[in-house]
Design an enzyme around this catalytic site. Structure first.
Site, PDB file in Angstrom:
ATOM      1  N   GLY A  46       0.509  -5.259   0.751  1.00  0.00           N
ATOM      2  CA  GLY A  46      -0.702  -5.223  -0.053  1.00  0.00           C
ATOM      3  C   GLY A  46      -0.527  -5.827  -1.432  1.00  0.00           C
ATOM      4  O   GLY A  46      -1.496  -6.278  -2.046  1.00  0.00           O
ATOM      5  N   GLU A  70       5.518  -5.238   7.973  1.00  0.00           N
ATOM      6  CA  GLU A  70       4.768  -4.183   8.669  1.00  0.00           C
ATOM      7  C   GLU A  70       5.248  -3.894  10.095  1.00  0.00           C
ATOM      8  O   GLU A  70       5.138  -2.766  10.579  1.00  0.00           O
ATOM      9  CB  GLU A  70       3.281  -4.534   8.675  1.00  0.00           C
ATOM     10  CG  GLU A  70       2.576  -4.341   7.332  1.00  0.00           C
ATOM     11  CD  GLU A  70       2.789  -5.489   6.371  1.00  0.00           C
ATOM     12  OE1 GLU A  70       2.316  -5.402   5.218  1.00  0.00           O
ATOM     13  OE2 GLU A  70       3.430  -6.493   6.767  1.00  0.00           O
ATOM     14  N   ASP A  91      -1.321  -6.962   7.123  1.00  0.00           N
ATOM     15  CA  ASP A  91      -2.750  -6.774   6.828  1.00  0.00           C
ATOM     16  C   ASP A  91      -3.027  -7.159   5.378  1.00  0.00           C
ATOM     17  O   ASP A  91      -2.279  -7.907   4.776  1.00  0.00           O
ATOM     18  CB  ASP A  91      -3.174  -5.332   7.118  1.00  0.00           C
ATOM     19  CG  ASP A  91      -2.588  -4.333   6.122  1.00  0.00           C
ATOM     20  OD1 ASP A  91      -1.396  -4.441   5.793  1.00  0.00           O
ATOM     21  OD2 ASP A  91      -3.326  -3.439   5.654  1.00  0.00           O
ATOM     22  N   GLY A  98       0.820  -1.202   0.000  1.00  0.00           N
ATOM     23  CA  GLY A  98       0.000   0.000   0.000  1.00  0.00           C
ATOM     24  C   GLY A  98       0.857   1.255   0.000  1.00  0.00           C
ATOM     25  O   GLY A  98       2.022   1.233   0.422  1.00  0.00           O
TER      26      GLY A  98
END
Length: 406
Positions: free
Chosen positions: A151, A174, A182, A102
């Protein structure tokens, strides 16, 4: 899983199936050639006689995912799923990456500007597409050439086929930026052999293409030089049958084995050290092993722990452990709660501090809060698994229309 997709494809031809998909057709009133908006340059489209390819196209930032890209992918994939003349879909990245994850730098600036609704839209849009991909009624082939992190793994691993290469670099890093794995990562990491998922989630360590094959994150492996041939062969296929697509991929695949020093060759030691209930116990086990054997892997893993956010370590471990008993939609809904908590700064500013230190100012010296595992309370960890407040809605996914991915 292949049988489920075959059954889904048979159902798609059934005249009763459109009742399940009508709510999505409103998003798809225009033909491919007419889907033109300001998102086109971030996700390009290649058309073949019986397939479509989505190309993530932000090479200057390693194709980092924006809200616009998530919305564009959702729109395109919905259209393609409903088009009877399209048998399967492919996804790839521009330049030297598939997708680095992301766009956390933009997210960082949005948080600091107080634009929380925009932040929520980012997670909501991306996670919704990931669920859509995980329940897609047509085969999806992801060409994971280059960096595939966070992501980027989220928009590929839930799909049916994942082709890794000699240039693939996978990671869920992360915890190094004060966040948690995530975008569906808790779902697929928790299903890896032994406690490999905990290791990858907590340390952010990287896997190469051969390691992804060995642990099941990728379905096929090919040297980069073969990718043009793979794409050419896929482009000639006139099918929606997963077995035909798999046969085509296997023809150009290479047999590989991880290096002897690879973490996937250390499953027994990894299981001995990462099977414990708490982060503190995992670290104690690693220190014990290092003391007895002076094993370089134990020493380097302990060093990695020192670079990560203590709060993120505990939150991420709990996430992986819960995910083992959850479906994809349940994982995404829980991760959505966790992500909103992580950017809210209610418990800690670790996410913003981690992005600042590693991505913005790049001093590589984040000041974690709390600074040690001992100061991370159970209440702090539990807070990440609850809603921001009693009025905050959970992530809504079309679970009644689309089969839950287990």
């Amino acid at each position: 899983m292949m049988q489920r997709f075959k059954a889904a494809l048979v159902l798609r031809r059934n005249p009763h199936v459109p009742r399940l998909l009508n709510q999505y057709r409103a998003l798809c009133s225009l033909p491919d050639s007419a889907v033109t908006d300001n998102l086109d340059d971030q996700v390009l489209v290649e058309g073949k006689p019986w397939s479509r390819t989505a190309i993530l196209n932000r090479p200057s930032v390693l194709n980092a995912l924006s809200t616009a890209m998530g919305a564009r992918l959702q729109k395109l994939y919905t259209c393609w799923e409903n088009d009877p003349d399209i048998g399967f879909v492919t996804m790839k990245g521009s330049g030297r990456a598939f997708c680095a994850g992301g766009d956390i730098v933009t997210l960082y600036h949005l948080i600091n500007a107080g634009k929380m609704d925009d932040c929520k839209e980012f997670f909501r849009t991306l996670y919704t597409f990931i669920y859509f991909l995980g329940t897609y009624l047509k085969p999806n082939v992801a060409l994971l050439n280059g960096v595939t992190m966070g992501g980027g793994a989220g928009v590929s691993i839930p799909g049916m086929f994942r082709v890794a290469t000699d240039k693939t670099v996978f990671a869920t890093p992360e915890t190094l930026i004060g966040f948690h794995p995530d975008a569906g990562a808790s779902f697929y990491l928790s299903r890896l052999p032994g406690h490999l998922g905990e290791y990858l989630a907590l340390t952010g360590d990287k896997l190469n293409g051969s390691e992804m094959i060995a642990c099941g994150l990728a379905t096929h492996y090919a040297h980069t030089a073969r990718l043009p041939l793979i794409e050419e062969q896929l482009g000639k296929l006139v099918t929606d049958d997963p077995s035909v697509i798999e046969t085509s991929l296997e023809k150009s695949s290479d047999l590989v084995s991880p290096d002897k020093k690879s973490v996937v060759k250390r499953i027994e030691m990894l299981d001995r050290t990462f099977c414990h209930d708490t982060v503190e116990e995992i670290i104690d086990a690693l220190e014990s092993e290092a003391g007895k054997t002076n094993d370089a892997w134990c020493v380097s893993t302990l060093r990695r722990f020192k670079e990560t956010s203590p709060l993120s370590l505990k939150v991420s471990l709990k996430s992986i452990r819960e995910a083992r008993f959850q479906t994809l939609d349940q994982c995404l809904i829980r991760e959505y709660r966790m992500s909103l908590q992580g950017i809210s700064n209610q418990v800690s500013r670790d996410f913003c501090e981690g992005v600042r230190a590693r991505m913005v100012e790049k001093d590589l010296a984040p000041k974690w809060d709390p600074p040690s595992l001992e100061q991370v309370s159970e209440d702090m960890v539990q807070h990440y698994f609850s809603r921001l407040n009693e009025f905050e809605p959970d992530l809504e996914l079309p679970t009644k229309l689309r089969e839950a991915f287990t």
